[in-house]
Design a protein around this motif. Sequence first.
Motif, PDB file in Angstrom:
ATOM      1  N   HIS A 168       0.832  -1.212   0.000  1.00 30.99           N
ATOM      2  CA  HIS A 168       0.000   0.000   0.000  1.00 30.99           C
ATOM      3  C   HIS A 168       0.866   1.261   0.000  1.00 30.99           C
ATOM      4  O   HIS A 168       0.736   2.117  -0.878  1.00 30.99           O
ATOM      5  CB  HIS A 168      -0.902  -0.028   1.237  1.00 30.99           C
ATOM      6  CG  HIS A 168      -1.710   1.210   1.472  1.00 30.99           C
ATOM      7  ND1 HIS A 168      -2.902   1.461   0.814  1.00 30.99           N
ATOM      8  CD2 HIS A 168      -1.516   2.270   2.300  1.00 30.99           C
ATOM      9  CE1 HIS A 168      -3.401   2.615   1.235  1.00 30.99           C
ATOM     10  NE2 HIS A 168      -2.570   3.129   2.138  1.00 30.99           N
ATOM     11  N   ASN A 180      -3.852  -7.920  -0.742  1.00 30.43           N
ATOM     12  CA  ASN A 180      -4.928  -7.025  -0.280  1.00 30.43           C
ATOM     13  C   ASN A 180      -6.187  -7.193  -1.129  1.00 30.43           C
ATOM     14  O   ASN A 180      -7.057  -6.319  -1.135  1.00 30.43           O
ATOM     15  CB  ASN A 180      -4.504  -5.547  -0.288  1.00 30.43           C
ATOM     16  CG  ASN A 180      -3.394  -5.241   0.685  1.00 30.43           C
ATOM     17  OD1 ASN A 180      -3.106  -6.031   1.585  1.00 30.43           O
ATOM     18  ND2 ASN A 180      -2.733  -4.101   0.520  1.00 30.43           N
ATOM     19  N   SER A 228      -9.231  -4.550  -0.405  1.00 37.09           N
ATOM     20  CA  SER A 228      -8.873  -3.345  -1.158  1.00 37.09           C
ATOM     21  C   SER A 228     -10.097  -2.547  -1.603  1.00 37.09           C
ATOM     22  O   SER A 228     -11.113  -3.096  -2.012  1.00 37.09           O
ATOM     23  CB  SER A 228      -8.038  -3.716  -2.383  1.00 37.09           C
ATOM     24  OG  SER A 228      -8.695  -4.696  -3.163  1.00 37.09           O
TER      25      SER A 228
END
Length: 381
Positions: free
Chosen positions: A90, A159, A163
């Motif tokens: 991220h 993710n 997400s």
Amino acid sequence: MKHPYLNEDHEIFRQSLRKFLEKEAYPFYEQWEEARMIPRAFWKKMGGQGFLCPDIDERFGGSEVDWGFAVVINEELERVGSGLVGFGLHNDIVVPYITSYGTEEQKQRWLPKCVTGDIITAIAMTEPGTGSDLANIKTTAKLEGDHYIVNGQKTFITNGIQSDLVVVAVKTDLQVVPKHKGVSLLVIERDTPGFSRGRKLNKVGLHCQDTAELIFEDCKVPKENLLGEEGKGFLYLMEKLQQERLLVAIGAQTSSEVMLKMTLDYVKSREAFGKPVGQFQNTQFKMVEMATDIEMGRAFLDQLIAEHIEGKNVVTKVSMAKWKLTEIAKKIASECMQLHGGYGYMEEYEIARRFRDIPVSSIYAGTNEIMKTIIAKNLGL
């Protein structure tokens, strides 16, 4: 070891982060492993303490600090467990695509929430039939009026379940030669019509890290969500993959250091035949070999990070580090498990988890075989 690119501010930051993790992560990590998910609440706590995207502009909520702070974050998260790799993805892989190639409107819309943890990001490159060969992806995006219509499937997406924002590699031109010039990047948001999640994948390791399949069926994406220019997606990916591979190297090196320390403590306390296991010559030689590999790896990695922070071209060295340090980490995981004896095979001992988690580091962000191919090319072979 003191990293040459870090100063007192970085060390103060490290102590703050470590104190936070000792309270909010270490006590719960095994629960997260069993649940196969890291709570979104932990993402919000990370954001609330300034541990998400600290390098981005203050006007978007960041702190505009240097990349040394990212190194500290990734090292400390790896010390907790490799399953926290989604935070590095991220902070240092997905969000930089937006800061580098996004429009002002895109930055205003997405970045502040990336900093707070309200938006969790992912990047979708790999497909069921396409791994390292990104020029041959099959997911298509056809412009119809003011929207792209996206069709295709992605897999092994870090993710993937949680997400809210996914940078997706798509083909916007199927006819262009060479093929890589037909690749573009679209940012697809959670509730976009035609976007759905497949199954959460059941992995050998990284159990608390959510990895999933993503499905796009006539997915209607506003053309304003194009990242950068059409046809330049492959170039963008190649530029950003260097930092991603550096993150993998940092994780592998840190994991090796953690495994060595826990094994050193173990062989000093575990007794056999009336004396500590650490007093046997075989154990000593194994520990010496691992400690030497780790020291040499750290010296190379620290030099590489310093060059990266200075903005130098580190493609060859990054490929070397990603390949070598992950292979060393796999070897150290195996050696350390062996030195733990039967206890090393028990789940309550951390070395068992590390043994499961580390092998994938030689696969993702470009396999180690691809790393060797890149190095060979850059050597003029």
